[in-house]
Enzyme design. Sequence first.
Site, PDB file in Angstrom:
ATOM      1  N   GLY A  15     -37.754  14.747 -18.501  1.00 35.56           N
ATOM      2  CA  GLY A  15     -39.152  15.503 -18.581  1.00 35.56           C
ATOM      3  C   GLY A  15     -40.148  14.555 -19.352  1.00 35.56           C
ATOM      4  O   GLY A  15     -40.012  13.261 -19.698  1.00 35.56           O
ATOM      5  N   VAL A  17     -40.810  14.292 -22.573  1.00 39.82           N
ATOM      6  CA  VAL A  17     -40.305  13.762 -23.811  1.00 39.82           C
ATOM      7  C   VAL A  17     -39.216  12.640 -23.474  1.00 39.82           C
ATOM      8  O   VAL A  17     -39.067  11.604 -23.510  1.00 39.82           O
ATOM      9  CB  VAL A  17     -39.804  14.719 -24.602  1.00 39.82           C
ATOM     10  N   ARG A  43     -36.968  15.304  -9.501  1.00 32.78           N
ATOM     11  CA  ARG A  43     -37.270  14.585 -10.531  1.00 32.78           C
ATOM     12  C   ARG A  43     -36.951  13.127 -11.146  1.00 32.78           C
ATOM     13  O   ARG A  43     -37.548  12.270 -10.953  1.00 32.78           O
ATOM     14  CB  ARG A  43     -37.287  15.475 -11.768  1.00 32.78           C
ATOM     15  N   ASN A  94     -35.670  21.310 -21.846  1.00 37.32           N
ATOM     16  CA  ASN A  94     -37.037  22.116 -22.349  1.00 37.32           C
ATOM     17  C   ASN A  94     -36.430  23.447 -23.094  1.00 37.32           C
ATOM     18  O   ASN A  94     -35.399  23.914 -23.112  1.00 37.32           O
ATOM     19  CB  ASN A  94     -37.525  22.785 -21.051  1.00 37.32           C
ATOM     20  N   THR A  97     -40.652  29.516 -24.365  1.00 34.42           N
ATOM     21  CA  THR A  97     -40.421  30.963 -24.819  1.00 34.42           C
ATOM     22  C   THR A  97     -39.701  31.652 -23.976  1.00 34.42           C
ATOM     23  O   THR A  97     -39.914  31.785 -22.966  1.00 34.42           O
ATOM     24  CB  THR A  97     -42.060  31.421 -25.185  1.00 34.42           C
ATOM     25  N   GLU A 165     -39.228  14.912 -31.689  1.00 34.86           N
ATOM     26  CA  GLU A 165     -40.253  14.032 -31.407  1.00 34.86           C
ATOM     27  C   GLU A 165     -41.712  14.427 -31.465  1.00 34.86           C
ATOM     28  O   GLU A 165     -42.103  15.645 -31.429  1.00 34.86           O
ATOM     29  CB  GLU A 165     -40.250  14.019 -29.642  1.00 34.86           C
ATOM     30  N   LYS A 224     -40.654  19.718 -37.534  1.00 30.59           N
ATOM     31  CA  LYS A 224     -41.440  19.595 -36.154  1.00 30.59           C
ATOM     32  C   LYS A 224     -42.202  20.858 -35.929  1.00 30.59           C
ATOM     33  O   LYS A 224     -43.353  20.652 -35.379  1.00 30.59           O
ATOM     34  CB  LYS A 224     -40.345  19.486 -35.213  1.00 30.59           C
ATOM     35  N   ALA A 226     -43.391  22.725 -38.306  1.00 29.09           N
ATOM     36  CA  ALA A 226     -44.324  22.708 -39.191  1.00 29.09           C
ATOM     37  C   ALA A 226     -45.441  21.855 -38.739  1.00 29.09           C
ATOM     38  O   ALA A 226     -46.777  22.308 -38.766  1.00 29.09           O
ATOM     39  CB  ALA A 226     -43.866  22.298 -40.221  1.00 29.09           C
ATOM     40  N   CYS A 280     -46.346  23.058 -26.053  1.00 29.17           N
ATOM     41  CA  CYS A 280     -45.657  23.243 -27.393  1.00 29.17           C
ATOM     42  C   CYS A 280     -46.476  24.016 -28.719  1.00 29.17           C
ATOM     43  O   CYS A 280     -46.025  24.708 -29.064  1.00 29.17           O
ATOM     44  CB  CYS A 280     -45.372  21.810 -27.958  1.00 29.17           C
TER      45      CYS A 280
HETATM   46  P1  NAD Z   1     -39.633  19.209 -19.516  1.00 26.52           P
HETATM   47  O1  NAD Z   1     -39.403  20.458 -18.797  1.00 26.52           O
HETATM   48  O2  NAD Z   1     -40.741  18.408 -19.151  1.00 26.52           O
HETATM   49  O3  NAD Z   1     -38.309  18.358 -19.266  1.00 26.52           O
HETATM   50  C1  NAD Z   1     -37.154  19.035 -19.482  1.00 26.52           C
HETATM   51  C2  NAD Z   1     -36.014  18.754 -18.390  1.00 26.52           C
HETATM   52  O4  NAD Z   1     -34.727  18.882 -18.783  1.00 26.52           O
HETATM   53  C3  NAD Z   1     -36.363  19.124 -16.991  1.00 26.52           C
HETATM   54  O5  NAD Z   1     -36.561  18.117 -16.296  1.00 26.52           O
HETATM   55  C4  NAD Z   1     -35.101  19.864 -16.688  1.00 26.52           C
HETATM   56  O6  NAD Z   1     -34.595  19.824 -15.382  1.00 26.52           O
HETATM   57  C5  NAD Z   1     -34.104  19.090 -17.610  1.00 26.52           C
HETATM   58  N1  NAD Z   1     -32.811  19.885 -17.846  1.00 26.52           N
HETATM   59  C6  NAD Z   1     -32.726  21.376 -18.532  1.00 26.52           C
HETATM   60  N2  NAD Z   1     -31.586  21.645 -18.664  1.00 26.52           N
HETATM   61  C7  NAD Z   1     -30.629  20.558 -18.244  1.00 26.52           C
HETATM   62  C8  NAD Z   1     -29.392  20.374 -18.217  1.00 26.52           C
HETATM   63  N3  NAD Z   1     -28.548  21.289 -18.677  1.00 26.52           N
HETATM   64  N4  NAD Z   1     -28.887  19.029 -17.906  1.00 26.52           N
HETATM   65  C9  NAD Z   1     -29.589  18.274 -17.797  1.00 26.52           C
HETATM   66  N5  NAD Z   1     -31.147  18.481 -17.514  1.00 26.52           N
HETATM   67  C10 NAD Z   1     -31.570  19.531 -17.937  1.00 26.52           C
HETATM   68  O7  NAD Z   1     -39.682  19.457 -20.902  1.00 26.52           O
HETATM   69  P2  NAD Z   1     -40.681  18.410 -22.090  1.00 26.52           P
HETATM   70  O8  NAD Z   1     -41.926  18.435 -22.179  1.00 26.52           O
HETATM   71  O9  NAD Z   1     -39.807  17.138 -21.724  1.00 26.52           O
HETATM   72  O10 NAD Z   1     -40.049  18.865 -23.651  1.00 26.52           O
HETATM   73  C11 NAD Z   1     -38.706  18.900 -23.743  1.00 26.52           C
HETATM   74  C12 NAD Z   1     -38.524  19.220 -25.457  1.00 26.52           C
HETATM   75  O11 NAD Z   1     -39.169  18.318 -25.920  1.00 26.52           O
HETATM   76  C13 NAD Z   1     -39.006  20.719 -25.667  1.00 26.52           C
HETATM   77  O12 NAD Z   1     -38.127  21.308 -26.549  1.00 26.52           O
HETATM   78  C14 NAD Z   1     -40.379  20.224 -26.299  1.00 26.52           C
HETATM   79  O13 NAD Z   1     -40.808  21.514 -27.123  1.00 26.52           O
HETATM   80  C15 NAD Z   1     -40.205  19.126 -26.791  1.00 26.52           C
HETATM   81  N6  NAD Z   1     -41.484  18.496 -27.135  1.00 26.52           N
HETATM   82  C16 NAD Z   1     -42.190  18.226 -25.841  1.00 26.52           C
HETATM   83  C17 NAD Z   1     -43.369  17.283 -26.121  1.00 26.52           C
HETATM   84  C18 NAD Z   1     -44.457  17.093 -24.916  1.00 26.52           C
HETATM   85  O14 NAD Z   1     -45.389  16.522 -25.224  1.00 26.52           O
HETATM   86  N7  NAD Z   1     -44.076  17.555 -23.810  1.00 26.52           N
HETATM   87  C19 NAD Z   1     -43.477  16.557 -27.263  1.00 26.52           C
HETATM   88  C20 NAD Z   1     -42.731  16.763 -28.255  1.00 26.52           C
HETATM   89  C21 NAD Z   1     -41.597  17.622 -28.208  1.00 26.52           C
HETATM   90  C1  UGA Z   2     -48.914  18.088 -29.529  1.00 23.71           C
HETATM   91  C2  UGA Z   2     -48.707  17.129 -30.918  1.00 23.71           C
HETATM   92  O1  UGA Z   2     -49.885  16.671 -31.102  1.00 23.71           O
HETATM   93  C3  UGA Z   2     -47.669  16.369 -30.770  1.00 23.71           C
HETATM   94  O2  UGA Z   2     -47.710  15.687 -32.136  1.00 23.71           O
HETATM   95  C4  UGA Z   2     -46.381  16.968 -30.506  1.00 23.71           C
HETATM   96  O3  UGA Z   2     -45.333  16.139 -30.352  1.00 23.71           O
HETATM   97  C5  UGA Z   2     -46.767  17.794 -29.199  1.00 23.71           C
HETATM   98  O4  UGA Z   2     -47.642  18.716 -29.189  1.00 23.71           O
HETATM   99  C6  UGA Z   2     -45.484  18.803 -28.875  1.00 23.71           C
HETATM  100  O5  UGA Z   2     -44.821  18.908 -29.568  1.00 23.71           O
HETATM  101  O6  UGA Z   2     -45.375  19.003 -27.807  1.00 23.71           O
HETATM  102  P1  UGA Z   2     -50.115  17.517 -27.133  1.00 23.71           P
HETATM  103  O7  UGA Z   2     -49.997  19.149 -27.111  1.00 23.71           O
HETATM  104  O8  UGA Z   2     -49.188  16.855 -25.944  1.00 23.71           O
HETATM  105  O9  UGA Z   2     -49.219  17.228 -28.561  1.00 23.71           O
HETATM  106  O10 UGA Z   2     -51.468  17.203 -27.156  1.00 23.71           O
HETATM  107  P2  UGA Z   2     -52.823  17.181 -28.264  1.00 23.71           P
HETATM  108  O11 UGA Z   2     -53.403  16.212 -28.484  1.00 23.71           O
HETATM  109  O12 UGA Z   2     -51.816  17.785 -29.698  1.00 23.71           O
HETATM  110  O13 UGA Z   2     -53.520  18.329 -27.960  1.00 23.71           O
HETATM  111  C7  UGA Z   2     -53.148  19.608 -27.657  1.00 23.71           C
HETATM  112  C8  UGA Z   2     -54.116  20.581 -27.380  1.00 23.71           C
HETATM  113  O14 UGA Z   2     -55.102  20.636 -28.517  1.00 23.71           O
HETATM  114  C9  UGA Z   2     -55.040  20.090 -26.030  1.00 23.71           C
HETATM  115  O15 UGA Z   2     -55.399  21.291 -25.464  1.00 23.71           O
HETATM  116  C10 UGA Z   2     -56.258  19.562 -26.825  1.00 23.71           C
HETATM  117  O16 UGA Z   2     -57.411  19.437 -26.001  1.00 23.71           O
HETATM  118  C11 UGA Z   2     -56.608  20.412 -27.926  1.00 23.71           C
HETATM  119  N1  UGA Z   2     -57.332  19.914 -29.063  1.00 23.71           N
HETATM  120  C12 UGA Z   2     -56.638  18.817 -29.761  1.00 23.71           C
HETATM  121  C13 UGA Z   2     -58.353  20.192 -29.549  1.00 23.71           C
HETATM  122  O17 UGA Z   2     -58.837  21.234 -29.105  1.00 23.71           O
HETATM  123  N2  UGA Z   2     -59.065  19.958 -30.641  1.00 23.71           N
HETATM  124  C14 UGA Z   2     -58.416  18.681 -31.147  1.00 23.71           C
HETATM  125  O18 UGA Z   2     -59.388  18.369 -32.349  1.00 23.71           O
HETATM  126  C15 UGA Z   2     -57.510  18.208 -30.650  1.00 23.71           C
END
Ligand code: NAD
Ligand code: UGA
Length: 471
Positions: A15, A17, A43, A94, A97, A165, A224, A226, A280
């Site tokens: 995904g 990440v 995907r 993923n 919630t 991450e 994370k 926090a 997130c």
């Molecule tokens: P995502 O939904 O984009 O990707 C998750 C992937 O995992 C999906 O493609 C799904 O098919 C796959 N999957 C689920 N169960 C599986 C299994 N049992 N075997 C193989 N594949 C499986 O999610 P994401 O945005 O990449 O987020 C992943 C995690 O990272 C979450 O916990 C999220 O909170 C955290 N995170 C996300 C971000 C972000 O910017 N999106 C940043 C930091 C941390």
């Molecule tokens: C956020 C964190 O910034 C990452 O460090 C973290 O890894 C990630 O969540 C996660 O755990 O998923 P992300 O959600 O991708 O990253 O993007 P941000 O740049 O943080 O923006 C989040 C939301 O806040 C957006 O809707 C953005 O428009 C809004 N935002 C951001 C504001 O309204 N004001 C700001 O000053 C900054």
Amino acid sequence: MAPVQVKKICCIGAGYVGGPTCAVIALKCPHIQVTIVDLNQARVDAWNSPDFNLPIYEPGLEDVVRQARGRNLFFSTDVDKGIREADLIFVSVNTPTKKSGVGAGFAADLNYVESATRRIAAVATSPKIVVEKSTVPCRTAESMRTILEANSKDGVRFDILSNPEFLAEGTAIADLFSPDRVLIGSLQSQEGKDACAALASVYANWVPRERILTVGLWSSELSKLAANAMLAQRISSVNALSAICEATGANIDEVAHAVGFDSRIGPKFLRASVGFGGSCFQKDILNLVYLSESLHLPQVAEYWRQVVEMNEYQKKRFSKTVVDTLFNTITGKHIAVLGFAFKADTGDTRESASITLIRDFLLERAYVTVYDPKVEEDQMWMDLAEALPSMPLEQIKKQVTIVHSALDACKQKEAIVIATEWKEFKEIDWEAVYAQMSKPAFVFDGRMILDEAKLKKIGFTVKVIGRGDRL
Ligand code: NAD
Ligand code: UGA
């Protein structure tokens, strides 16, 4: 036992990440074979597509995948093979919630983490370092260890690490190339420290050692949650102040600038907006709320819950401003919404404020024309259908039109709403747009990206989040 030399990495979850993170590891560590596996065939096919039509849009990502794919970076649906061959496995699935059951609406759904963990236990035949990359509640690593140890074949050894991450979408590649920090949590036993050293040496291929922080497992998991809670809290704080600005005639830009000049506060992440979105912030805060409640800390839970409530209030406040300003009714009116993604430079729409605004406008029986440079049409229909469960899709389609340019979206509308801060919205020919609109013509800037003075000079009535009329 000396730290393992990592030669093969498997990442479960391709995904937002898993894909970028492990593609960058492959790029920076040509001596390590990296296989990213996922159950979602479409995907994986997109990651493997010959024309690099990747499943997610992220600036710089295609270039990374072009360099490493087929060399030491592979994408596959063969989860078992990926697990079996790897020395180190990232679990990057993923953790949304929970929608039902205990903790519904707050707790993280750990079902995907658990199934990936059970799969590792079921197929691993050699020692593995299992790395929790997904964002999870504090002490999830303990549950993973219990599952792995209870189900492992012939006593295969597992070491568990937490390595959350911190990348943000839209800047993921830059964030991964030079992270503020890499955080690794491990048990403080010798084996735990060795596993931690093995993962640290992977990152050390491009991340300076002083930026690789090693801590205990539970601290890592909690850090994370926090970090996201404190980032979101800054936005809710500035958004709360934006309401005061609108009521008093102060300017939130000036307030944020003045406040951010204090080196203890700092200037970043103080941009008032129509509300934060993304997969997130809300999820992780609700998770923290749930954790606090489970730990019998109701005041702590309430404190963090308020950050999400302020965000909901901000979105509602903005759609109410639109209705109030358009003479207290938008029924039958035509509104252009520019931007559907939750922020610029991503095609991701999860929890996007734009969806909430469009929902509110549709419930007021307005007609909405939407444009976003990166979000696919199908995704928009899916999101709107989910946001409006009581409205049949045919009705949504009667009220919503999706177009392919900002100029088309703005044609002959009564009001224009900026919901995402895409750069191209600044470059619209506003004079041409104004000429075609019925008068008075309104612009509502929920992202503070437009030149308010210029628009007013053209003749628009402009409402910018965080700016009052009284001076
Ligand atoms: P995502 O939904 O984009 O990707 C998750 C992937 O995992 C999906 O493609 C799904 O098919 C796959 N999957 C689920 N169960 C599986 C299994 N049992 N075997 C193989 N594949 C499986 O999610 P994401 O945005 O990449 O987020 C992943 C995690 O990272 C979450 O916990 C999220 O909170 C955290 N995170 C996300 C971000 C972000 O910017 N999106 C940043 C930091 C941390
Ligand atoms: C956020 C964190 O910034 C990452 O460090 C973290 O890894 C990630 O969540 C996660 O755990 O998923 P992300 O959600 O991708 O990253 O993007 P941000 O740049 O943080 O923006 C989040 C939301 O806040 C957006 O809707 C953005 O428009 C809004 N935002 C951001 C504001 O309204 N004001 C700001 O000053 C900054």
